[in-house]
Design a protein around this motif. Sequence first.
Motif, PDB file in Angstrom:
ATOM      1  N   SER A 317     -17.756   9.314 -41.732  1.00  0.00           N
ATOM      2  CA  SER A 317     -17.322  10.222 -40.572  1.00  0.00           C
ATOM      3  C   SER A 317     -16.234  11.003 -40.782  1.00  0.00           C
ATOM      4  O   SER A 317     -15.087  10.506 -41.357  1.00  0.00           O
ATOM      5  CB  SER A 317     -17.158   9.403 -39.362  1.00  0.00           C
ATOM      6  N   ASP A 318     -16.134  12.402 -40.487  1.00  0.00           N
ATOM      7  CA  ASP A 318     -14.986  13.111 -40.727  1.00  0.00           C
ATOM      8  C   ASP A 318     -14.808  14.069 -39.760  1.00  0.00           C
ATOM      9  O   ASP A 318     -15.871  14.651 -39.092  1.00  0.00           O
ATOM     10  CB  ASP A 318     -14.877  13.632 -42.149  1.00  0.00           C
ATOM     11  N   ALA A 319     -14.025  14.778 -39.770  1.00  0.00           N
ATOM     12  CA  ALA A 319     -13.603  15.829 -39.003  1.00  0.00           C
ATOM     13  C   ALA A 319     -14.359  17.131 -39.282  1.00  0.00           C
ATOM     14  O   ALA A 319     -14.471  17.246 -40.616  1.00  0.00           O
ATOM     15  CB  ALA A 319     -11.877  16.611 -38.985  1.00  0.00           C
ATOM     16  N   ASN A 322     -13.445  19.110 -42.440  1.00  0.00           N
ATOM     17  CA  ASN A 322     -13.718  18.449 -43.878  1.00  0.00           C
ATOM     18  C   ASN A 322     -14.988  18.599 -44.139  1.00  0.00           C
ATOM     19  O   ASN A 322     -15.576  18.567 -45.412  1.00  0.00           O
ATOM     20  CB  ASN A 322     -13.073  17.087 -43.535  1.00  0.00           C
ATOM     21  N   VAL A 323     -15.958  18.321 -43.006  1.00  0.00           N
ATOM     22  CA  VAL A 323     -17.258  18.345 -43.221  1.00  0.00           C
ATOM     23  C   VAL A 323     -17.593  19.668 -43.843  1.00  0.00           C
ATOM     24  O   VAL A 323     -18.592  19.657 -44.654  1.00  0.00           O
ATOM     25  CB  VAL A 323     -18.046  17.759 -42.027  1.00  0.00           C
ATOM     26  N   GLN A 324     -17.229  20.737 -43.147  1.00  0.00           N
ATOM     27  CA  GLN A 324     -17.362  22.040 -43.507  1.00  0.00           C
ATOM     28  C   GLN A 324     -17.072  22.389 -44.956  1.00  0.00           C
ATOM     29  O   GLN A 324     -18.066  22.860 -45.843  1.00  0.00           O
ATOM     30  CB  GLN A 324     -16.807  23.013 -42.626  1.00  0.00           C
ATOM     31  N   HIS A 334     -27.637  19.102 -49.326  1.00  0.00           N
ATOM     32  CA  HIS A 334     -27.416  17.782 -50.425  1.00  0.00           C
ATOM     33  C   HIS A 334     -26.055  17.000 -49.882  1.00  0.00           C
ATOM     34  O   HIS A 334     -26.370  15.841 -50.210  1.00  0.00           O
ATOM     35  CB  HIS A 334     -27.178  18.654 -51.755  1.00  0.00           C
ATOM     36  N   ALA A 335     -25.128  17.641 -49.264  1.00  0.00           N
ATOM     37  CA  ALA A 335     -24.075  16.651 -48.637  1.00  0.00           C
ATOM     38  C   ALA A 335     -24.730  15.454 -47.886  1.00  0.00           C
ATOM     39  O   ALA A 335     -24.527  14.350 -48.055  1.00  0.00           O
ATOM     40  CB  ALA A 335     -23.163  17.582 -48.069  1.00  0.00           C
ATOM     41  N   GLY A 336     -25.398  16.112 -46.934  1.00  0.00           N
ATOM     42  CA  GLY A 336     -26.243  14.954 -46.084  1.00  0.00           C
ATOM     43  C   GLY A 336     -27.000  14.073 -46.887  1.00  0.00           C
ATOM     44  O   GLY A 336     -27.020  12.664 -46.464  1.00  0.00           O
ATOM     45  N   VAL A 339     -24.895  11.374 -48.898  1.00  0.00           N
ATOM     46  CA  VAL A 339     -24.139  10.084 -47.957  1.00  0.00           C
ATOM     47  C   VAL A 339     -25.424   9.320 -47.308  1.00  0.00           C
ATOM     48  O   VAL A 339     -25.159   8.067 -47.407  1.00  0.00           O
ATOM     49  CB  VAL A 339     -23.375  11.032 -46.791  1.00  0.00           C
ATOM     50  N   GLU A 340     -26.384   9.793 -46.847  1.00  0.00           N
ATOM     51  CA  GLU A 340     -27.400   9.166 -46.154  1.00  0.00           C
ATOM     52  C   GLU A 340     -28.060   8.097 -47.326  1.00  0.00           C
ATOM     53  O   GLU A 340     -28.347   6.821 -47.005  1.00  0.00           O
ATOM     54  CB  GLU A 340     -28.622  10.036 -45.802  1.00  0.00           C
ATOM     55  N   LYS A 341     -28.158   8.535 -48.602  1.00  0.00           N
ATOM     56  CA  LYS A 341     -28.862   7.767 -49.644  1.00  0.00           C
ATOM     57  C   LYS A 341     -27.857   6.568 -49.966  1.00  0.00           C
ATOM     58  O   LYS A 341     -28.190   5.369 -50.214  1.00  0.00           O
ATOM     59  CB  LYS A 341     -28.844   8.520 -50.905  1.00  0.00           C
TER      60      LYS A 341
HETATM   61  P1  ADP Z   1     -25.535  12.396 -35.523  1.00  0.00           P
HETATM   62  O1  ADP Z   1     -26.605  11.511 -34.815  1.00  0.00           O
HETATM   63  O2  ADP Z   1     -24.176  12.529 -35.205  1.00  0.00           O
HETATM   64  O3  ADP Z   1     -25.971  14.070 -35.703  1.00  0.00           O
HETATM   65  P2  ADP Z   1     -26.594  12.166 -38.293  1.00  0.00           P
HETATM   66  O4  ADP Z   1     -26.664  11.093 -38.969  1.00  0.00           O
HETATM   67  O5  ADP Z   1     -28.020  12.745 -37.764  1.00  0.00           O
HETATM   68  O6  ADP Z   1     -25.514  12.135 -37.332  1.00  0.00           O
HETATM   69  O7  ADP Z   1     -26.207  13.358 -39.001  1.00  0.00           O
HETATM   70  C1  ADP Z   1     -24.868  13.434 -39.746  1.00  0.00           C
HETATM   71  C2  ADP Z   1     -25.153  14.042 -41.282  1.00  0.00           C
HETATM   72  O8  ADP Z   1     -23.921  14.213 -41.706  1.00  0.00           O
HETATM   73  C3  ADP Z   1     -26.049  13.305 -42.043  1.00  0.00           C
HETATM   74  O9  ADP Z   1     -26.828  13.926 -43.067  1.00  0.00           O
HETATM   75  C4  ADP Z   1     -24.734  12.630 -42.889  1.00  0.00           C
HETATM   76  O10 ADP Z   1     -25.204  11.929 -44.202  1.00  0.00           O
HETATM   77  C5  ADP Z   1     -24.075  13.982 -43.197  1.00  0.00           C
HETATM   78  N1  ADP Z   1     -22.585  13.535 -43.484  1.00  0.00           N
HETATM   79  C6  ADP Z   1     -21.939  12.315 -42.938  1.00  0.00           C
HETATM   80  N2  ADP Z   1     -20.562  12.159 -43.604  1.00  0.00           N
HETATM   81  C7  ADP Z   1     -20.509  13.696 -43.713  1.00  0.00           C
HETATM   82  C8  ADP Z   1     -19.377  14.116 -44.226  1.00  0.00           C
HETATM   83  N3  ADP Z   1     -18.216  13.508 -44.519  1.00  0.00           N
HETATM   84  N4  ADP Z   1     -19.495  15.301 -44.957  1.00  0.00           N
HETATM   85  C9  ADP Z   1     -20.711  15.992 -44.818  1.00  0.00           C
HETATM   86  N5  ADP Z   1     -21.829  15.626 -44.582  1.00  0.00           N
HETATM   87  C10 ADP Z   1     -21.705  14.214 -43.930  1.00  0.00           C
END
Ligand code: ADP
Length: 422
Positions: A317-319, A322-324, A334-336, A339-341
């Motif tokens: 989890s990040d601001a 930073n996510v952007q 790909h970023a998502g 992290v999910e994997k």
């Molecule tokens: P929410 O229910 O809050 O929408 P999700 O899990 O559905 O949460 O979506 C969050 C997405 O953001 C996921 O694909 C996750 O892998 C991705 N994610 C999590 N942390 C970061 C990060 N620091 N930077 C970029 N993407 C991220």
Amino acid sequence: MLLGCIADDLTGATDLALMLTREGLRTVQTNGLPQDDLDLRDVDALVVALKSRTIPAADAIGQSLAAAEKLIAAGARRFFFKYCSTFDSTDHGNIGPVAEALLQRLDAAFTIACPAFPATGRSIYMGQLFVNGVPLAESSMRDHPLTPMRDSDLRRVLRRQTKGEVGHVAFADVEKGAATIKDAFARERSAGRAIAIVDALTDAHLRQIGKACVDLKLVTGGSGIAIGLPAAYQEAGLIRHLTPPPRTITAPRGRAAVLAGSCSTATREQVQKAIEAGLPAFRIDPMAVADGSLTADTVFRWIERQEATSIPMVYSSDAPKNVQAVQERLGRDHAGHVVEKLLAEVARKLTGQGFTRLIVAGGETSGAVVNGLGVKALSIGPEIDPGVPWTRSRSSLDVALALKSGNFGAPDFFLKAWSSLQ
Ligand code: ADP
């Protein structure tokens, strides 16, 4: 089994399963189509979670019909199609096309579309959907990345998706109660309108609508509209008795951990609170995951170094800024994905090493973890906070899971949730 439900995403399915449980139906949820050997003794409702909200309409129809076949085979006599209370969809679907396909398959002439959920601020008046008092098209849903909602009039939104005309049952009829609402359904049906948007501003409205729906083979809506169905089904003799919701759930013995992949405001606050309370925390840097310098093994070795009595938290989890920045470098998907994997791999390692109680934060993240663990079905336990129950897997891997949609839960969610586990 009476009620077969098809939900267009995972945490939405959990939300519906919780509503049905709270109102007295013994409910089981499956991740994807139910396995043939799923034990449905002592089950009143089965919720099948699909991931069909934003896929092409033809695929959503195919998956929903496949789910309907399984539910019919499991003995369902009433059906529910669950979508988001903000009616998340595009002009190409999928709510209208799936509802029409289900009506045809079930040989039913009429259904309603009612995403109202007053407890979460979603109400419908004169066919217009309001989100916390703001018309849908002026709410933050206006700029949703996948399903931007630019029209608050659900009759128009739905009509752009359907083959047939869309009807409406207005507030004045709803206010008069179940008998009038039923008459309004008959009026709409005989005017050739197979789906009607139904106004609802309060839970009392939803309960009256629920009563009026008792003979409808198919109901469609958010989890709010499910509030009146269990009592209505019992009153009509479709189920013998209602079952009080569980106040606790027995979890298998073992350790607990938190995995947070949501960057939503509520989750970030929960992460912060957990750190302040002293939970050992490991922050995932998506860039390090992407370049291979951070792996599930690294995370797991860190977990092994923590006290055996502690509850480790792994979070990405990040601001927003930073996510952007990460998304600009890696691409959003790909970023998502990385992290999910990683979080799914960490979950697999944890359950292999005696962890049996997990909180997972994030809708997509929950989907990845549940798939990674191979969990096919969940029993619904007590509600921790609105919309989030404890669940227990019904598979060879025995774990208690709290799957939290990003923006759900109180700030101390990661600290207090454990107390409703036995
Ligand atoms: P929410 O229910 O809050 O929408 P999700 O899990 O559905 O949460 O979506 C969050 C997405 O953001 C996921 O694909 C996750 O892998 C991705 N994610 C999590 N942390 C970061 C990060 N620091 N930077 C970029 N993407 C991220």
